[in-house]
Design a protein around this motif. Structure first.
Motif, PDB file in Angstrom:
ATOM      1  N   VAL A 220      17.219 -70.839 133.792  1.00 62.25           N
ATOM      2  CA  VAL A 220      17.888 -71.323 132.580  1.00 62.25           C
ATOM      3  C   VAL A 220      17.441 -72.765 132.365  1.00 62.25           C
TER       4      VAL A 220
ATOM      5  N   GLU B 266      18.711 -65.635 137.369  1.00 63.99           N
ATOM      6  CA  GLU B 266      18.452 -66.293 138.659  1.00 63.99           C
ATOM      7  C   GLU B 266      17.008 -66.801 138.675  1.00 63.99           C
ATOM      8  N   LYS B 267      16.859 -68.076 138.971  1.00 64.16           N
ATOM      9  CA  LYS B 267      15.487 -68.629 138.887  1.00 64.16           C
ATOM     10  C   LYS B 267      14.620 -68.231 140.074  1.00 64.16           C
TER      11      LYS B 267
ATOM     12  N   TYR C 287      17.216 -70.358 154.214  1.00 67.17           N
ATOM     13  CA  TYR C 287      17.663 -70.803 155.553  1.00 67.17           C
ATOM     14  C   TYR C 287      16.502 -70.631 156.528  1.00 67.17           C
TER      15      TYR C 287
ATOM     16  N   THR D  37      19.363 -69.288 148.141  1.00 66.93           N
ATOM     17  CA  THR D  37      19.707 -70.345 149.097  1.00 66.93           C
ATOM     18  C   THR D  37      19.689 -69.797 150.523  1.00 66.93           C
TER      19      THR D  37
ATOM     20  N   PHE E 239      26.780 -70.585 160.476  1.00 66.69           N
ATOM     21  CA  PHE E 239      27.936 -71.234 161.097  1.00 66.69           C
ATOM     22  C   PHE E 239      29.233 -70.456 160.864  1.00 66.69           C
ATOM     23  N   SER E 240      29.278 -69.808 159.703  1.00 63.57           N
ATOM     24  CA  SER E 240      30.567 -69.249 159.276  1.00 63.57           C
ATOM     25  C   SER E 240      30.818 -67.886 159.900  1.00 63.57           C
TER      26      SER E 240
ATOM     27  N   ALA F 172      28.363 -66.738 144.912  1.00 64.75           N
ATOM     28  CA  ALA F 172      29.323 -66.952 143.823  1.00 64.75           C
ATOM     29  C   ALA F 172      28.938 -66.147 142.589  1.00 64.75           C
TER      30      ALA F 172
HETATM   31  C1  LIG Z   1      20.064 -74.696 155.391  1.00 61.83           C
HETATM   32  C2  LIG Z   1      21.447 -74.294 154.956  1.00 61.83           C
HETATM   33  C3  LIG Z   1      22.336 -73.761 155.857  1.00 61.83           C
HETATM   34  C4  LIG Z   1      23.610 -73.369 155.459  1.00 61.83           C
HETATM   35  N1  LIG Z   1      24.445 -72.808 156.383  1.00 61.83           N
HETATM   36  C5  LIG Z   1      25.644 -72.357 156.009  1.00 61.83           C
HETATM   37  C6  LIG Z   1      26.505 -71.696 156.944  1.00 61.83           C
HETATM   38  O1  LIG Z   1      26.164 -71.538 158.113  1.00 61.83           O
HETATM   39  N2  LIG Z   1      27.714 -71.266 156.507  1.00 61.83           N
HETATM   40  C7  LIG Z   1      28.096 -71.437 155.211  1.00 61.83           C
HETATM   41  O2  LIG Z   1      29.195 -71.010 154.851  1.00 61.83           O
HETATM   42  N3  LIG Z   1      27.305 -72.063 154.304  1.00 61.83           N
HETATM   43  C8  LIG Z   1      26.103 -72.515 154.687  1.00 61.83           C
HETATM   44  N4  LIG Z   1      25.312 -73.131 153.761  1.00 61.83           N
HETATM   45  C9  LIG Z   1      25.805 -73.324 152.408  1.00 61.83           C
HETATM   46  C10 LIG Z   1      25.794 -72.011 151.634  1.00 61.83           C
HETATM   47  O3  LIG Z   1      24.488 -71.462 151.621  1.00 61.83           O
HETATM   48  C11 LIG Z   1      26.260 -72.293 150.263  1.00 61.83           C
HETATM   49  O4  LIG Z   1      27.567 -72.824 150.332  1.00 61.83           O
HETATM   50  C12 LIG Z   1      26.285 -71.022 149.435  1.00 61.83           C
HETATM   51  O5  LIG Z   1      25.000 -70.469 149.316  1.00 61.83           O
HETATM   52  C13 LIG Z   1      26.857 -71.370 148.078  1.00 61.83           C
HETATM   53  O6  LIG Z   1      26.831 -70.206 147.271  1.00 61.83           O
HETATM   54  P1  LIG Z   1      26.689 -70.323 145.715  1.00 61.83           P
HETATM   55  O7  LIG Z   1      26.585 -68.939 145.170  1.00 61.83           O
HETATM   56  O8  LIG Z   1      27.731 -71.227 145.174  1.00 61.83           O
HETATM   57  O9  LIG Z   1      25.300 -71.095 145.489  1.00 61.83           O
HETATM   58  P2  LIG Z   1      23.847 -70.710 145.982  1.00 61.83           P
HETATM   59  O10 LIG Z   1      23.864 -69.713 147.072  1.00 61.83           O
HETATM   60  O11 LIG Z   1      23.127 -71.987 146.207  1.00 61.83           O
HETATM   61  O12 LIG Z   1      23.250 -69.969 144.709  1.00 61.83           O
HETATM   62  C14 LIG Z   1      22.924 -70.679 143.531  1.00 61.83           C
HETATM   63  C15 LIG Z   1      21.791 -69.930 142.842  1.00 61.83           C
HETATM   64  O13 LIG Z   1      21.601 -70.508 141.573  1.00 61.83           O
HETATM   65  C16 LIG Z   1      20.233 -70.467 141.279  1.00 61.83           C
HETATM   66  N5  LIG Z   1      19.960 -71.445 140.242  1.00 61.83           N
HETATM   67  C17 LIG Z   1      20.135 -72.795 140.295  1.00 61.83           C
HETATM   68  N6  LIG Z   1      19.780 -73.350 139.125  1.00 61.83           N
HETATM   69  C18 LIG Z   1      19.367 -72.333 138.298  1.00 61.83           C
HETATM   70  C19 LIG Z   1      18.867 -72.269 136.965  1.00 61.83           C
HETATM   71  N7  LIG Z   1      18.713 -73.357 136.223  1.00 61.83           N
HETATM   72  N8  LIG Z   1      18.544 -71.074 136.474  1.00 61.83           N
HETATM   73  C20 LIG Z   1      18.695 -69.946 137.194  1.00 61.83           C
HETATM   74  N9  LIG Z   1      19.150 -69.939 138.454  1.00 61.83           N
HETATM   75  C21 LIG Z   1      19.490 -71.115 139.011  1.00 61.83           C
HETATM   76  C22 LIG Z   1      19.588 -70.815 142.621  1.00 61.83           C
HETATM   77  O14 LIG Z   1      18.240 -70.376 142.694  1.00 61.83           O
HETATM   78  C23 LIG Z   1      20.501 -70.062 143.594  1.00 61.83           C
HETATM   79  O15 LIG Z   1      19.996 -68.783 143.911  1.00 61.83           O
HETATM   80  C24 LIG Z   1      24.026 -73.543 154.129  1.00 61.83           C
HETATM   81  C25 LIG Z   1      23.148 -74.090 153.196  1.00 61.83           C
HETATM   82  C26 LIG Z   1      21.858 -74.452 153.584  1.00 61.83           C
HETATM   83  C27 LIG Z   1      20.914 -75.016 152.569  1.00 61.83           C
END
Ligand SMILES: Cc1cc2nc3c(=O)[nH]c(=O)nc-3n(C[C@H](O)[C@H](O)[C@H](O)COP(=O)(O)OP(=O)(O)OC[C@H]3O[C@@H](n4cnc5c(N)ncnc54)[C@H](O)[C@@H]3O)c2cc1C
Length: 378
Positions: free
Chosen positions: A98, A34-35, A45, A41, A52-53, A15
């Motif tokens: 942050v 980014e922390k 894994y 995330t 899965f996706s 995102a």
């Molecule tokens: C084990 C596992 C398996 C998964 N398998 C799948 C799958 O097969 N298919 C699928 O579609 N989804 C899967 N997901 C979910 C998918 O990873 C998430 O939906 C996706 O990563 C969300 O993206 P995002 O950018 O919203 O958040 P994230 O990818 O979680 O990114 C958020 C980022 O924000 C950073 N952050 C948080 N707080 C702070 C702060 N205070 N300061 C600075 N940085 C910060 C974190 O370090 C992280 O890098 C899985 C999740 C896990 C945990």
């Protein structure tokens, strides 16, 4: 203020990266904080995991993600997101968290572990995976307890217990079991019995191989209520486990029941009833041998949920453990269970106390139960 950002994005997951790309294309003065690392995330894994996706659900631009198989692995996905950031030279500060945000005169003052920023707008792209959920039970901080599954290899030929009912728990248990860890999955009954994908049921491509591991006796599933404490053992409440009062996973109950009287030199029929109740049970269980003296029939019951994948069929074998003389068992080898029953005929040549063992075997695992029979002279 010249240093003021138009947009500060917190998080460099998919995102945050997508937002950074859009901000760059719009000519905004932006920065991603980014922390951890880029795509933290996904980096967390399990190693080698296939996601899965499908690609269309993961890629930033249609057709850009090209995995070797239908779905990408963790490594392919990670590489894709990293190159997305690197190729576009997105402005990302990694290893910076942050910690505080305050409204300022012209937007927000953002405090991080490394400095302060002023920005007109803040975008939270922090995901939902940054913090594992703890059970909050004593012993959870022991070094043997982990809140993240990385890979199965350190656990080969070791006992591993996975607690949880979602896809991640099921997948971790599956990986562990497939790679030779002695694996137990502790799962709530409601999760185990949930088959509705809309209600968060385990994905079928996880469930199917997982059930195969269970049926072939390599993995145990226990239905539990609560983890109470973790010591050198793990203590769980295991109430309300079965439709009846049987715990589907407890080791075989060996109850020795003296038989009132079995005749010398007359055939005694011994019947083993086998019921498949569909519950996760790694082994056929011979339970509570019962006797009826009126017709000389001895009954024992065996349970097995190993409904499919029985390489050699479900069978029961009787053998003599003790007794003053050899017992003739007919048939002498494995008795195939037909319509839930396996019947043998025993003949005792001398009075005395005999111990016989029924072994129920589903081709992968076996369970034993002993029965004591007292033979009297008529
Ligand atoms: C084990 C596992 C398996 C998964 N398998 C799948 C799958 O097969 N298919 C699928 O579609 N989804 C899967 N997901 C979910 C998918 O990873 C998430 O939906 C996706 O990563 C969300 O993206 P995002 O950018 O919203 O958040 P994230 O990818 O979680 O990114 C958020 C980022 O924000 C950073 N952050 C948080 N707080 C702070 C702060 N205070 N300061 C600075 N940085 C910060 C974190 O370090 C992280 O890098 C899985 C999740 C896990 C945990």
């Amino acid at each position: 203020m010249t240093d003021r950002l138009d947009l500060l994005i917190i998080g460099a997951g998919p995102a945050g990266l997508s937002a950074a790309d859009a901000a760059a294309r719009e000519g905004l003065k932006y920065l991603v904080i980014e922390k951890g690392v880029i795509a933290s995330t996904i980096h967390r894994y399990p190693i080698g995991r296939t996601v899965f996706s499908t690609t269309d659900e993961l890629e930033m631009e249609p057709g850009a993600l090209k995995p070797v198989s239908e779905k990408p692995t963790r490594e392919e996905l990670l590489s894709y997101y990293l190159h997305f950031a690197l190729d576009r030279d997105l402005l990302i500060n990694t290893d910076e968290a942050v910690t505080e945000i305050e409204p300022g005169s012209e937007g927000f003052n953002v405090k991080t572990s490394r400095g302060n920023y002023q920005t007109a707008r803040v975008l939270f792209a922090i995901g939902a995976m940054a913090h594992p959920r703890w059970l909050n039970v004593p012993g959870e901080d022991l070094p043997k307890v982990h809140h993240r599954f990385v890979e199965p290899y350190p656990y080969v030929r070791r006992d591993a217990l996975v607690v949880g009912g979602g896809n991640s728990a099921a997948e971790a248990a599956l990986f562990l079991s497939e790679e030779g860890a002695r694996t137990t999955l502790a799962i709530w009954r409601s999760d185990w019995e949930n088959r509705d994908p809309k209600a968060g049921a385990m994905k079928h491509w996880v469930r199917t191989p997982l059930e195969r591991e269970v049926a072939q006796g390599r993995m145990r599933v226990i239905l539990y209520d609560r983890v109470e404490e973790i010591t050198e053992r793990i203590i769980m409440t295991r109430g309300n486990l079965n439709r009846g009062d049987e715990d589907p996973n407890k080791p075989p109950v060996v109850s020795i029941t003296p038989v009132a009287a079995a005749p010398v030199n007359a055939p005694v029929t011994i019947t083993t009833s086998v019921t498949d109740d569909g519950l996760p049970k790694p082994r056929p269980t011979v339970t509570r041998p019962q006797t009826t003296s009126s017709d000389g029939t001895i009954r024992a019951q065996a349970n097995s949920s190993a409904t499919g994948n029985r390489p050699r069929g479900l069978n029961v074998t009787w053998m003599q453990i003790r007794g003053p003389a050899r017992v003739m068992v007919e048939p002498s080898g494995p008795i195939l269970v037909a319509e839930g029953k396996a019947t043998a005929t025993l003949k005792f040549a001398q009075p005395g106390t005999y111990v016989l063992r029924a072994t129920a075997n589903d081709g992968a695992l076996s369970t034993k139960s002993d029965v004591t029979i007292t033979v009297e002279k008529r």
